[in-house]
Enzyme design. Structure first.
Site, PDB file in Angstrom:
ATOM      1  N   TYR A 171      -2.541   4.449   9.374  1.00 14.39           N
ATOM      2  CA  TYR A 171      -1.962   3.176   8.931  1.00 14.39           C
ATOM      3  C   TYR A 171      -0.870   2.693   9.894  1.00 14.39           C
ATOM      4  O   TYR A 171      -0.407   1.565   9.792  1.00 14.39           O
ATOM      5  CB  TYR A 171      -1.429   3.345   7.508  1.00 14.39           C
ATOM      6  CG  TYR A 171      -1.553   2.111   6.644  1.00 14.39           C
ATOM      7  CD1 TYR A 171      -2.797   1.592   6.286  1.00 14.39           C
ATOM      8  CD2 TYR A 171      -0.418   1.455   6.179  1.00 14.39           C
ATOM      9  CE1 TYR A 171      -2.899   0.466   5.493  1.00 14.39           C
ATOM     10  CE2 TYR A 171      -0.516   0.324   5.383  1.00 14.39           C
ATOM     11  CZ  TYR A 171      -1.759  -0.156   5.043  1.00 14.39           C
ATOM     12  OH  TYR A 171      -1.854  -1.278   4.256  1.00 14.39           O
ATOM     13  N   TYR A 216       0.853  -1.190   0.000  1.00 12.27           N
ATOM     14  CA  TYR A 216       0.000   0.000   0.000  1.00 12.27           C
ATOM     15  C   TYR A 216       0.890   1.240   0.000  1.00 12.27           C
ATOM     16  O   TYR A 216       1.992   1.213   0.553  1.00 12.27           O
ATOM     17  CB  TYR A 216      -0.935  -0.020   1.231  1.00 12.27           C
ATOM     18  CG  TYR A 216      -1.889   1.138   1.264  1.00 12.27           C
ATOM     19  CD1 TYR A 216      -2.757   1.360   0.194  1.00 12.27           C
ATOM     20  CD2 TYR A 216      -1.898   2.039   2.325  1.00 12.27           C
ATOM     21  CE1 TYR A 216      -3.608   2.446   0.183  1.00 12.27           C
ATOM     22  CE2 TYR A 216      -2.751   3.132   2.328  1.00 12.27           C
ATOM     23  CZ  TYR A 216      -3.599   3.328   1.257  1.00 12.27           C
ATOM     24  OH  TYR A 216      -4.444   4.408   1.240  1.00 12.27           O
ATOM     25  N   LYS A 227       4.846  -2.304   5.392  1.00 19.03           N
ATOM     26  CA  LYS A 227       4.782  -2.287   3.921  1.00 19.03           C
ATOM     27  C   LYS A 227       6.108  -1.816   3.326  1.00 19.03           C
ATOM     28  O   LYS A 227       6.535  -2.301   2.273  1.00 19.03           O
ATOM     29  CB  LYS A 227       3.624  -1.416   3.434  1.00 19.03           C
ATOM     30  CG  LYS A 227       2.238  -1.981   3.734  1.00 19.03           C
ATOM     31  CD  LYS A 227       2.031  -3.368   3.149  1.00 19.03           C
ATOM     32  CE  LYS A 227       0.600  -3.856   3.238  1.00 19.03           C
ATOM     33  NZ  LYS A 227       0.492  -5.309   2.982  1.00 19.03           N
TER      34      LYS A 227
HETATM   35  P1  NAI Z   1      -8.014  -9.979   4.007  1.00 19.11           P
HETATM   36  O1  NAI Z   1      -8.275  -9.645   5.426  1.00 19.11           O
HETATM   37  O2  NAI Z   1      -9.083 -10.618   3.244  1.00 19.11           O
HETATM   38  O3  NAI Z   1      -6.668 -10.834   3.873  1.00 19.11           O
HETATM   39  C1  NAI Z   1      -5.609 -10.794   4.816  1.00 19.11           C
HETATM   40  C2  NAI Z   1      -5.222 -12.247   5.031  1.00 19.11           C
HETATM   41  O4  NAI Z   1      -4.039 -12.383   5.856  1.00 19.11           O
HETATM   42  C3  NAI Z   1      -6.326 -13.051   5.743  1.00 19.11           C
HETATM   43  O5  NAI Z   1      -6.732 -14.132   4.940  1.00 19.11           O
HETATM   44  C4  NAI Z   1      -5.646 -13.521   7.007  1.00 19.11           C
HETATM   45  O6  NAI Z   1      -6.149 -14.748   7.504  1.00 19.11           O
HETATM   46  C5  NAI Z   1      -4.201 -13.624   6.536  1.00 19.11           C
HETATM   47  N1  NAI Z   1      -3.255 -13.780   7.636  1.00 19.11           N
HETATM   48  C6  NAI Z   1      -3.167 -12.998   8.755  1.00 19.11           C
HETATM   49  N2  NAI Z   1      -2.202 -13.494   9.567  1.00 19.11           N
HETATM   50  C7  NAI Z   1      -1.663 -14.582   8.940  1.00 19.11           C
HETATM   51  C8  NAI Z   1      -0.635 -15.506   9.268  1.00 19.11           C
HETATM   52  N3  NAI Z   1       0.054 -15.412  10.427  1.00 19.11           N
HETATM   53  N4  NAI Z   1      -0.355 -16.514   8.399  1.00 19.11           N
HETATM   54  C9  NAI Z   1      -1.046 -16.633   7.228  1.00 19.11           C
HETATM   55  N5  NAI Z   1      -2.025 -15.771   6.862  1.00 19.11           N
HETATM   56  C10 NAI Z   1      -2.339 -14.758   7.708  1.00 19.11           C
HETATM   57  O7  NAI Z   1      -7.638  -8.565   3.336  1.00 19.11           O
HETATM   58  P2  NAI Z   1      -6.973  -8.161   1.935  1.00 19.11           P
HETATM   59  O8  NAI Z   1      -7.244  -6.717   1.778  1.00 19.11           O
HETATM   60  O9  NAI Z   1      -7.373  -9.103   0.869  1.00 19.11           O
HETATM   61  O10 NAI Z   1      -5.410  -8.294   2.242  1.00 19.11           O
HETATM   62  C11 NAI Z   1      -4.508  -8.938   1.394  1.00 19.11           C
HETATM   63  C12 NAI Z   1      -3.236  -8.105   1.259  1.00 19.11           C
HETATM   64  O11 NAI Z   1      -3.527  -6.908   0.537  1.00 19.11           O
HETATM   65  C13 NAI Z   1      -2.605  -7.661   2.583  1.00 19.11           C
HETATM   66  O12 NAI Z   1      -1.193  -7.724   2.473  1.00 19.11           O
HETATM   67  C14 NAI Z   1      -3.060  -6.226   2.675  1.00 19.11           C
HETATM   68  O13 NAI Z   1      -2.237  -5.439   3.505  1.00 19.11           O
HETATM   69  C15 NAI Z   1      -2.932  -5.821   1.212  1.00 19.11           C
HETATM   70  N6  NAI Z   1      -3.582  -4.575   0.834  1.00 19.11           N
HETATM   71  C16 NAI Z   1      -4.883  -4.350   1.166  1.00 19.11           C
HETATM   72  C17 NAI Z   1      -5.472  -3.142   0.862  1.00 19.11           C
HETATM   73  C18 NAI Z   1      -6.887  -2.877   1.295  1.00 19.11           C
HETATM   74  O14 NAI Z   1      -7.288  -1.696   1.347  1.00 19.11           O
HETATM   75  N7  NAI Z   1      -7.670  -3.882   1.599  1.00 19.11           N
HETATM   76  C19 NAI Z   1      -4.762  -2.071   0.148  1.00 19.11           C
HETATM   77  C20 NAI Z   1      -3.411  -2.423  -0.196  1.00 19.11           C
HETATM   78  C21 NAI Z   1      -2.848  -3.629   0.152  1.00 19.11           C
END
Ligand code: NAI
Length: 271
Positions: free
Chosen positions: A160, A150, A167
């Site tokens: 954040y 991000y 990040k």
């Molecule tokens: P999400 O909440 O659906 O996915 C995050 C995932 O990380 C979850 O499935 C969670 O179970 C997993 N996770 C957490 N701890 C873990 C661990 N110890 N081992 C394995 N998995 C673990 O949300 P999203 O948005 O799909 O996130 C995916 C990526 O995208 C993240 O890196 C997030 O920071 C990034 N991102 C998200 C944005 C947003 O606004 N949603 C913007 C830019 C980047």
């Protein structure tokens, strides 16, 4: 019939929690484009989310793994390799979590044990997944590894907090390991810097709606959706992007290069 960009490719997709997750959309697209893969998530997410439903749709299995545990990653790779019948063409790291954000701690009041957890889960796990992949030699030549970032890695978004630092570290790891894996095996490593997206991780950030709407009004194309992000990920896993590596690639509708938009000028009464 349209060409299938990932025909014959196999890999690993982390981070699908529910149908809003970027990883969830990516799994569906990857399946549609002909890939075979295993899904993985932290053991606790298996209880909270609906990943089994996704696995059925994608005709695959889920292998639980905490991405901060080297032993879990080793087991994940060994089991995935046995199930898929070969080494991996792609790995998606779609993992982020900050206990400080979850518990509402500000940047001037961080709990450092929690901050270490944020860095470990959200950034160092990316290094761990690549280091274990290199040691076990499970990546195919010309493979592709993608993490999600991000723009708070480059600019200040006060709410954040420690995720901004996580990040920045994630993007640095993509460069460092991208160099190493490129030399070793022609494997490319990139991060995608995605627009604010309405997912569990995204909406957990304080003030999310404000910066979602702000970014949407700044970006000439509007915010990029999770589905559009999944499509971009597929191109990075495909053979059409083989010479792209060590990059942080903005997927944000033009947000990162726009100073101000007419909509924002109007909102401030200067149009
Ligand atoms: P999400 O909440 O659906 O996915 C995050 C995932 O990380 C979850 O499935 C969670 O179970 C997993 N996770 C957490 N701890 C873990 C661990 N110890 N081992 C394995 N998995 C673990 O949300 P999203 O948005 O799909 O996130 C995916 C990526 O995208 C993240 O890196 C997030 O920071 C990034 N991102 C998200 C944005 C947003 O606004 N949603 C913007 C830019 C980047």
């Amino acid at each position: 019939m349209a060409e299938k960009l990932l025909e014959g490719k196999i890999g690993i997709i982390t981070g699908a929690l529910d149908e809003n997750s970027i990883a969830w959309k990516t799994a569906l697209k990857a399946k549609e484009q002909g890939a075979r893969f295993v899904l993985t998530n932290a053991p606790i997410a298996m209880r909270m989310g609906s990943i089994q439903t996704l696995a059925e749709q994608c005709e695959t299995i889920v292998i639980p793994a905490d991405a901060t545990s080297l032993a879990d990653i080793e087991k994940l790779y060994a089991e995935a390799k046995a199930y898929l019948g070969g080494d991996f063409d792609f790995i998606l790291h779609s993992i982020g979590m900050s206990p400080n954000i979850r518990k509402g701690r500000s940047y001037g009041d961080l709990n450092y044990d929690w901050a270490m957890k944020s860095y470990d889960v959200s950034a160092i796990s990316f290094h761990k997944m690549m280091q274990v992949a290199e040691k076990m030699d499970v990546m195919k030549t010309w493979g592709s590894i993608v993490g999600l970032s991000y723009i708070a890695a480059q600019r200040v978004y006060p709410f954040y907090t420690d995720m901004a630092d996580a990040k920045a570290l994630l993007e640095s790891i993509a460069r460092g390991y991208g160099y190493r894996f490129g030399k070793a095996k022609k494997v490319r490593v990139n991060t995608i810097s995605q627009s604010p997206t309405k997912t569990t991780a995204g909406t957990g950030i304080g003030g999310f709606d404000s910066f979602f709407n702000f970014a949407d009004q700044i970006s000439p194309l509007g915010n990029a959706s999770a589905e559009a992000c999944a499509e971009y990920i597929i191109t990075l896993f495909s053979d059409f992007t083989r010479m792209v590596t060590m990059q942080n690639l903005f997927h944000d509708g033009g947000y990162s290069h726009t100073g101000i938009s007419e909509e924002i000028m109007e909102a401030f009464g200067t149009k």
